[in-house]
Motif scaffolding. Structure first.
Motif, PDB file in Angstrom:
ATOM      1  N   SER A  72       0.943  -1.029  -0.216  1.00  0.00           N
ATOM      2  CA  SER A  72      -0.227  -0.040   0.098  1.00  0.00           C
ATOM      3  C   SER A  72       0.900   1.116  -0.115  1.00  0.00           C
ATOM      4  CB  SER A  72      -0.852   0.011   1.360  1.00  0.00           C
ATOM      5  OG  SER A  72      -0.293  -0.051   2.558  1.00  0.00           O
ATOM      6  N   SER A  73       2.164   1.314   0.642  1.00  0.00           N
ATOM      7  CA  SER A  73       2.840   2.475   0.728  1.00  0.00           C
ATOM      8  C   SER A  73       3.632   2.670  -0.741  1.00  0.00           C
ATOM      9  CB  SER A  73       4.067   2.107   1.615  1.00  0.00           C
ATOM     10  OG  SER A  73       4.728   0.858   1.198  1.00  0.00           O
ATOM     11  N   ALA A  74       3.555   1.843  -1.713  1.00  0.00           N
ATOM     12  CA  ALA A  74       4.018   1.687  -3.219  1.00  0.00           C
ATOM     13  C   ALA A  74       3.057   0.875  -3.943  1.00  0.00           C
ATOM     14  CB  ALA A  74       5.556   1.134  -3.156  1.00  0.00           C
ATOM     15  N   PRO A  75       2.028   1.719  -4.254  1.00  0.00           N
ATOM     16  CA  PRO A  75       0.861   0.888  -5.225  1.00  0.00           C
ATOM     17  C   PRO A  75       1.409   0.567  -6.462  1.00  0.00           C
ATOM     18  CG  PRO A  75       0.230   3.013  -4.760  1.00  0.00           C
ATOM     19  CD  PRO A  75       1.528   2.790  -3.957  1.00  0.00           C
ATOM     20  N   LEU A  76       2.442   1.247  -7.121  1.00  0.00           N
ATOM     21  CA  LEU A  76       2.666   0.707  -8.559  1.00  0.00           C
ATOM     22  C   LEU A  76       3.846  -0.127  -8.604  1.00  0.00           C
ATOM     23  CD1 LEU A  76       2.640   4.335 -10.217  1.00  0.00           C
ATOM     24  CD2 LEU A  76       0.889   2.653 -10.250  1.00  0.00           C
ATOM     25  N   ASP A  77       4.299  -0.589  -7.661  1.00  0.00           N
ATOM     26  CA  ASP A  77       5.563  -1.534  -7.489  1.00  0.00           C
ATOM     27  C   ASP A  77       4.780  -2.950  -7.808  1.00  0.00           C
ATOM     28  OD1 ASP A  77       7.223   0.608  -6.550  1.00  0.00           O
ATOM     29  OD2 ASP A  77       7.596  -0.194  -4.616  1.00  0.00           O
ATOM     30  N   MET A  78       5.733  -3.753  -8.409  1.00  0.00           N
ATOM     31  CA  MET A  78       5.349  -4.948  -8.901  1.00  0.00           C
ATOM     32  C   MET A  78       6.004  -6.138  -8.156  1.00  0.00           C
ATOM     33  SD  MET A  78       4.782  -4.518 -13.038  1.00  0.00           S
ATOM     34  CE  MET A  78       4.184  -2.905 -13.668  1.00  0.00           C
ATOM     35  N   ARG A  79       5.376  -7.027  -7.871  1.00  0.00           N
ATOM     36  CA  ARG A  79       5.878  -8.155  -7.104  1.00  0.00           C
ATOM     37  C   ARG A  79       5.314  -9.545  -7.803  1.00  0.00           C
ATOM     38  NH1 ARG A  79       7.416  -6.660  -2.039  1.00  0.00           N
ATOM     39  NH2 ARG A  79       7.933  -8.661  -1.450  1.00  0.00           N
ATOM     40  N   SER A  80       6.460 -10.463  -7.736  1.00  0.00           N
ATOM     41  CA  SER A  80       5.797 -11.837  -8.300  1.00  0.00           C
ATOM     42  C   SER A  80       4.738 -12.441  -7.590  1.00  0.00           C
ATOM     43  CB  SER A  80       7.294 -12.845  -8.357  1.00  0.00           C
ATOM     44  OG  SER A  80       7.007 -14.075  -8.685  1.00  0.00           O
ATOM     45  N   ALA A  81       3.867 -12.614  -8.558  1.00  0.00           N
ATOM     46  CA  ALA A  81       2.599 -13.383  -7.851  1.00  0.00           C
ATOM     47  C   ALA A  81       2.463 -14.830  -7.934  1.00  0.00           C
ATOM     48  CB  ALA A  81       1.370 -12.958  -8.426  1.00  0.00           C
ATOM     49  N   THR A  98      18.786 -19.253 -21.879  1.00  0.00           N
ATOM     50  CA  THR A  98      19.334 -18.233 -21.035  1.00  0.00           C
ATOM     51  C   THR A  98      18.095 -17.478 -20.595  1.00  0.00           C
ATOM     52  OG1 THR A  98      19.286 -16.835 -22.937  1.00  0.00           O
ATOM     53  CG2 THR A  98      21.311 -18.198 -22.604  1.00  0.00           C
ATOM     54  N   THR A  99      18.587 -16.493 -19.602  1.00  0.00           N
ATOM     55  CA  THR A  99      17.453 -15.965 -18.744  1.00  0.00           C
ATOM     56  C   THR A  99      17.552 -14.394 -19.041  1.00  0.00           C
ATOM     57  OG1 THR A  99      18.858 -15.941 -16.751  1.00  0.00           O
ATOM     58  CG2 THR A  99      17.163 -17.564 -17.032  1.00  0.00           C
ATOM     59  N   LEU A 100      16.729 -13.398 -18.808  1.00  0.00           N
ATOM     60  CA  LEU A 100      16.664 -12.144 -18.826  1.00  0.00           C
ATOM     61  C   LEU A 100      16.628 -11.723 -17.218  1.00  0.00           C
ATOM     62  CD1 LEU A 100      14.150 -11.137 -21.612  1.00  0.00           C
ATOM     63  CD2 LEU A 100      16.650 -11.720 -21.938  1.00  0.00           C
ATOM     64  N   GLU A 101      17.163 -10.389 -17.286  1.00  0.00           N
ATOM     65  CA  GLU A 101      16.717  -9.500 -15.873  1.00  0.00           C
ATOM     66  C   GLU A 101      15.515  -9.015 -16.020  1.00  0.00           C
ATOM     67  OE1 GLU A 101      19.030  -9.681 -13.348  1.00  0.00           O
ATOM     68  OE2 GLU A 101      20.632 -10.909 -14.544  1.00  0.00           O
ATOM     69  N   SER A 102      15.018  -8.961 -14.535  1.00  0.00           N
ATOM     70  CA  SER A 102      13.618  -8.286 -14.371  1.00  0.00           C
ATOM     71  C   SER A 102      14.133  -7.219 -13.334  1.00  0.00           C
ATOM     72  CB  SER A 102      12.681  -9.254 -14.033  1.00  0.00           C
ATOM     73  OG  SER A 102      12.428 -10.168 -15.075  1.00  0.00           O
ATOM     74  N   PRO A 103      14.691  -6.021 -13.349  1.00  0.00           N
ATOM     75  CA  PRO A 103      15.062  -5.417 -12.109  1.00  0.00           C
ATOM     76  C   PRO A 103      13.815  -4.408 -11.661  1.00  0.00           C
ATOM     77  CG  PRO A 103      15.574  -4.175 -14.282  1.00  0.00           C
ATOM     78  CD  PRO A 103      15.216  -5.577 -14.598  1.00  0.00           C
ATOM     79  N   GLN A 202      13.849  -7.464 -19.075  1.00  0.00           N
ATOM     80  CA  GLN A 202      12.551  -7.354 -19.198  1.00  0.00           C
ATOM     81  C   GLN A 202      11.973  -6.116 -18.126  1.00  0.00           C
ATOM     82  OE1 GLN A 202       9.403  -9.890 -16.897  1.00  0.00           O
ATOM     83  NE2 GLN A 202       9.091 -10.818 -18.904  1.00  0.00           N
ATOM     84  N   LEU A 203      11.205  -5.180 -18.786  1.00  0.00           N
ATOM     85  CA  LEU A 203      10.415  -4.307 -18.021  1.00  0.00           C
ATOM     86  C   LEU A 203       8.926  -4.304 -18.213  1.00  0.00           C
ATOM     87  CD1 LEU A 203      12.798  -0.945 -18.660  1.00  0.00           C
ATOM     88  CD2 LEU A 203      12.857  -2.613 -16.786  1.00  0.00           C
ATOM     89  N   ALA A 204       8.301  -3.707 -17.171  1.00  0.00           N
ATOM     90  CA  ALA A 204       6.793  -3.528 -17.311  1.00  0.00           C
ATOM     91  C   ALA A 204       6.013  -2.349 -16.661  1.00  0.00           C
ATOM     92  CB  ALA A 204       6.124  -4.774 -16.693  1.00  0.00           C
TER      93      ALA A 204
END
Length: 460
Positions: A72-81, A98-103, A202-204
């Motif tokens: 709730s303090s950072a409503p636009l932050d994304m977490r892995s569900a 291979t893999t990509l980064e998801s910063p 990867q960004l979103a």
């Protein structure tokens, strides 16, 4: 007159007569030459037929399901569900990974990039899909998505910014250089945003951050520097109940003829106007689209109507009045369009929805990876005037089957979740995998494989 003079006169007369004759002959020759065909001198340029060496096949997966607003303090932050389950296969063994980064994603899992390396002059067929099931207070449902090829241009035809929705645009750059991505929103309010996606990243971003005020947004994705894989993650909460999730692939481009395979209609109580809805857009010009709906296994038209299109303005139309079942939907427009169909199986808790994107033409061998999940069926649509035969066999060996797809009809065949199949059509068909269970929906159009490279003519 003596003999000598007479001889001179005769000689002179002969020369005059000869000269006149020669002049006449020359004149006749010139006239004849004008009307006669002239000789042609030509040299065919040196040329050679060359078949280019194919490149490695690269597929970019989507990775974890993302959740917005859990902090709730950072409503636009994304977490892995939730992390997806991967199903993969290849005609020359499993592809390398291979893999990509998801910063920007907290607790991020792997975002896989799969590569089928060229062997000699042949690129192997590879396929992979991801599937995820979740049942949380803010996210619930089933979603599946094929790993796909990155593009310089694509379209996200779907999503919502209305109350209860948390849709996310996900951009993956598997290249070696950064890429600048321009997201252009078509709708009642036009807008655009530019995002730089670093190499191997990867960004979103929330759809609402670029498409606020649009009830039916459509987003054009343009990349400069390296191609990107664009995906739209959608979720819905009605009142306080989660009512479905979806992962939608981007559409490659606008075209005049669009075919959907595996569109489903479900029994519903009350208003069904928003249960099965088509969204479409003509990016460049006004026009008209003709929509034709046919039930699987029948050539009869179940529904048919036209939709007027205004340039650069999305339109939505309900596919109401359909009996529960599976259908093919054809769009014939006089201008190029992009389109998608949204289907849902209920209106509240324990319901799900899925965006269905067009099924492209398949006229060569293709590998199909069926995700793990609920009951799966292969939907095959033949829009041509002649029957088509499709050979379907497990990629790792086993008994296959021959499927006849009658002209102008669709058929379905059971397939096993978590299995890869080799599909070989005798003529052009459209295909998709549908997965259906109570509260679980997904439709995956089958994309054409890399295939053999076409020969080209080279002029040294």
């Amino acid at each position: 007159m003596n003999g000598t003079r007479a001889f001179r006169v005769a000689a002179t007369s002969a020369r005059v007569i000869t000269g006149v004759a020669v002049a006449v002959a020359c004149a006749v020759g010139v006239v004849a030459a004008i009307h006669a065909p002239w000789p042609e001198i030509s040299h065919d340029p040196a040329q050679v037929q060359v078949t280019p060496l194919p490149g490695d096949t690269v597929l970019v997966c989507n990775g974890d399901l993302r959740a917005l607003g859990r902090d709730s303090s950072a409503p636009l932050d994304m977490r892995s569900a939730a992390s997806p389950t991967l199903t993969e296969g290849g005609t020359s063994g499993r592809p390398s990974s291979t893999t990509l980064e998801s910063p920007d994603l907290t607790d991020a899992g792997d975002v896989r990039v799969l590569t089928g390396a060229v062997e000699g002059r042949t690129a192997p067929l590879i396929a992979a899909t991801e599937s995820v099931t979740i049942a949380e207070d803010d996210l619930a449902g089933f979603a599946a998505l094929a790993c796909g090829e990155p593009r310089l241009e694509s379209w996200l035809v779907g999503g919502s910014v209305g109350t209860g929705t948390e849709d996310i645009v996900i951009l993956a750059n598997a290249g070696k250089v950064p890429t600048t991505v321009t997201l252009s929103v078509y709708g009642t309010t036009r807008s655009a945003r530019t995002v730089v996606v670093p190499a191997g990243t990867q960004l979103a971003l929330p759809l609402a951050s670029i498409a606020a005020g649009n009830e039916a947004p459509i987003v054009k994705v343009n990349a400069s520097g390296a191609p990107v894989r664009a995906v739209l993650q959608s979720s819905l909460v009605r009142v306080l109940d989660p009512a479905g999730i979806d992962l939608q692939d981007a559409v490659a481009g606008a075209q005049k003829n669009v075919v959907f395979a595996g569109v489903q209609a479900f029994p519903v109580e009350g208003d069904e106007a928003d249960m099965t809805v088509m969204r479409l857009l003509s990016p460049e010009a006004d026009g008209e689209a003709r929509i034709v709906v046919r039930a699987t296994g029948s050539r009869e038209v179940a529904n048919e109507f036209t939709v007027p299109l205004s340039s650069a303005t999305p339109a939505e139309v309900s596919l109401s009045g359909l009996e529960p079942g599976t259908y093919s939907v054809e769009v014939e427009a006089d201008v190029p369009v992009v389109a998608a169909v949204r289907q849902q199986d209920g209106a509240g808790l324990d319901s799900d929805f899925a965006w269905v994107t067009p099924a492209p033409e398949l006229d060569a061998d293709v590998l199909v990876a069926v995700p793990r999940g609920p009951t799966a069926q292969l939907q095959l649509t033949n829009t041509a005037d002649e029957d088509a035969t499709v050979s379907l066999a497990p990629a790792e060996g086993g008994d296959g089957e021959e499927i006849i797809v009658p002209a102008g009809q669709s058929v379905s065949a059971d397939v096993e979740p978590g299995t890869s199949y080799l599909l070989r059509p005798s003529a052009t068909v459209h295909a998709a995998v549908t997965m259906t269970a109570p509260g679980a929906l997904a439709v995956l159009p089958i994309q054409a494989g890399a295939g053999a490279e076409q020969s080209i003519t080279v002029y040294p």
